[in-house]
Design an enzyme around this catalytic site. Structure first.
Site, PDB file in Angstrom:
ATOM      1  N   ILE A  71       0.846  -1.183   0.000  1.00 32.67           N
ATOM      2  CA  ILE A  71       0.000   0.000   0.000  1.00 32.67           C
ATOM      3  C   ILE A  71       0.887   1.240   0.000  1.00 32.67           C
ATOM      4  O   ILE A  71       1.810   1.348   0.822  1.00 32.67           O
ATOM      5  CB  ILE A  71      -0.925   0.044   1.233  1.00 32.67           C
ATOM      6  CG1 ILE A  71      -1.653  -1.287   1.418  1.00 32.67           C
ATOM      7  CG2 ILE A  71      -1.913   1.207   1.126  1.00 32.67           C
ATOM      8  CD1 ILE A  71      -2.523  -1.695   0.272  1.00 32.67           C
ATOM      9  N   ILE A 105      -7.973  -3.862   4.352  1.00 31.53           N
ATOM     10  CA  ILE A 105      -6.917  -4.527   3.595  1.00 31.53           C
ATOM     11  C   ILE A 105      -6.067  -5.419   4.494  1.00 31.53           C
ATOM     12  O   ILE A 105      -5.562  -6.463   4.052  1.00 31.53           O
ATOM     13  CB  ILE A 105      -6.031  -3.500   2.849  1.00 31.53           C
ATOM     14  CG1 ILE A 105      -5.046  -4.214   1.922  1.00 31.53           C
ATOM     15  CG2 ILE A 105      -5.312  -2.581   3.816  1.00 31.53           C
ATOM     16  CD1 ILE A 105      -5.681  -5.099   0.874  1.00 31.53           C
ATOM     17  N   GLY A 303     -10.893   1.195  -2.208  1.00 36.56           N
ATOM     18  CA  GLY A 303      -9.467   1.370  -2.478  1.00 36.56           C
ATOM     19  C   GLY A 303      -8.655   0.457  -1.570  1.00 36.56           C
ATOM     20  O   GLY A 303      -9.097  -0.634  -1.214  1.00 36.56           O
ATOM     21  N   GLU A 304      -7.457   0.912  -1.231  1.00 37.12           N
ATOM     22  CA  GLU A 304      -6.543   0.175  -0.332  1.00 37.12           C
ATOM     23  C   GLU A 304      -6.011  -1.127  -0.946  1.00 37.12           C
ATOM     24  O   GLU A 304      -5.304  -1.868  -0.285  1.00 37.12           O
ATOM     25  CB  GLU A 304      -7.239  -0.207   0.994  1.00 37.12           C
ATOM     26  CG  GLU A 304      -7.798   0.930   1.781  1.00 37.12           C
ATOM     27  CD  GLU A 304      -8.481   0.475   3.070  1.00 37.12           C
ATOM     28  OE1 GLU A 304      -8.469  -0.748   3.370  1.00 37.12           O
ATOM     29  OE2 GLU A 304      -9.038   1.324   3.775  1.00 37.12           O
ATOM     30  N   GLY A 305      -6.382  -1.436  -2.195  1.00 37.07           N
ATOM     31  CA  GLY A 305      -6.042  -2.738  -2.750  1.00 37.07           C
ATOM     32  C   GLY A 305      -7.032  -3.814  -2.364  1.00 37.07           C
ATOM     33  O   GLY A 305      -6.785  -5.007  -2.606  1.00 37.07           O
TER      34      GLY A 305
END
Length: 336
Positions: A71, A105, A303-305
């Site tokens: 991240i 995440i 988001g955040e992966g």
């Protein structure tokens, strides 16, 4: 160790010399897939995923044992234009949350056995407001690319890149418009949940940036309207290719960063798959432009992966079936 480039020109040259998948491993995986105890094509896209993964890992019977989630966090001067529903301080607060294991995440990385790291990129020094000046100097964007490159562990066998940065959907929209064409409104969405007035401000900000900067070159677009975290993701995706590590792309912001690579060098994203289609309005358009069909579509917009991390499970399932199933001959089953 250091990243093997010190300028944007050198980074461009590296993209042009990126390795290709192992043809023998790809063929071997295709042959193996045709002999497994299932009807041809019965596992659908899982079969294609396994063959794709095998080619990049150089073996017809691969395993996934060391996935990595990285991240990157950055702050954006364009937040001064009122483009986000949250203040810029939230970026640093969320980085602390990542570091203490409290974010989504963290849970998804743990669930799928991925090692996770977070890299905060000069949060006390936001990029410039790109409605008045380029977001970054060449030195700044190169440094971010280098951080992304060096964040990739060569011993990993799968990579997910994620981001945190208040204002970065505005930056991603500007990058996407610059490298893929279209109008500001085509790429600008609500991000963290801005209201109609906020969306209008965001769209106007992106339009101003497109009018202000000369961004015919994709890497110049990244410099002028991108963010440090976008550049770091691009650097990490490029490094993964260098190490023959397959990548699962995350949402709109990650894919905007990836689009810079795709438009800089043909085939630069051949080692990537799209983990999901997010609820951000323009992500579907962006995936179409990249020629990527998402593995999941669950309405995520965090988001955040997070969407890509969730898709690790899909790819692990594909590899488990491909490498763990027996062939008809081994099982003593008639292939028909």
């Amino acid at each position: 160790m250091q990243a093997p480039f010190t300028t944007l020109s050198e980074f461009r040259d590296i993209l042009g010399r990126a390795p290709q998948p192992d043809a023998a491993a790809t063929q071997g995986a295709q042959d193996r897939n045709g002999q497994l105890t299932k009807p041809p094509g019965a596992l659908g896209r899982l079969e294609d995923l396994a063959i794709w993964y095998a080619g990049w890992r150089g073996t017809d019977r691969p395993q996934i044992s060391a996935p990595q989630v990285v991240i990157f966090a950055g702050n954006h001067g364009v937040c001064a234009q009122g483009v986000s529903a949250f203040p810029a301080e939230v970026t640093a607060q969320m980085v602390a949350n990542f570091e203490h294991g409290g974010a989504a995440i963290n849970q998804l990385s743990k669930a799928f056995g991925a090692k996770m790291q977070v890299h905060a990129l000069s949060l006390d020094t936001p990029t410039a407001d790109f409605t008045t000046a380029p977001a970054m100097t060449e030195a700044e964007v190169v440094t971010a690319l280098q951080i992304g490159w060096m964040a990739v562990d060569p011993a990993s066998d799968l990579l997910v890149t994620g981001e945190m940065g208040i204002g970065n959907t505005t930056s991603a929209a500007a990058v996407a418009a610059a490298v893929l064409g279209g109008q500001a409104a085509d790429w600008t969405g609500r991000g963290t949940g801005v209201d109609d007035a906020g969306l209008a401000r965001k769209t106007d900000v992106v339009a101003k940036a497109l009018a202000l900067h000369n961004m015919d070159d994709p890497l110049e677009a990244l410099r002028c309207v991108g963010g440090r975290e976008l550049a770091a993701m691009a650097g990490a995706i490029a490094a993964a290719r260098h190490h023959r590590i397959p990548v699962i792309l995350d949402g709109f912001i990650c894919c905007a960063a990836a689009a810079v690579l795709a438009k800089t060098s043909d085939g630069a994203l051949d080692h990537t798959v799209a983990g999901h289609q997010s609820a951000e309005a323009a992500h579907a358009r962006l995936l179409h432009a990249l020629g990527k069909e998402p593995l999941l579509n669950l309405g995520l917009r965090l988001g955040e992966g997070s969407g890509a991390a969730l898709a690790i499970g899909v790819l692990k399932g594909a590899i488990a079936c491909h490498s763990g199933m027996v062939t008809f001959a081994e099982a003593g089953v008639s292939a028909g």
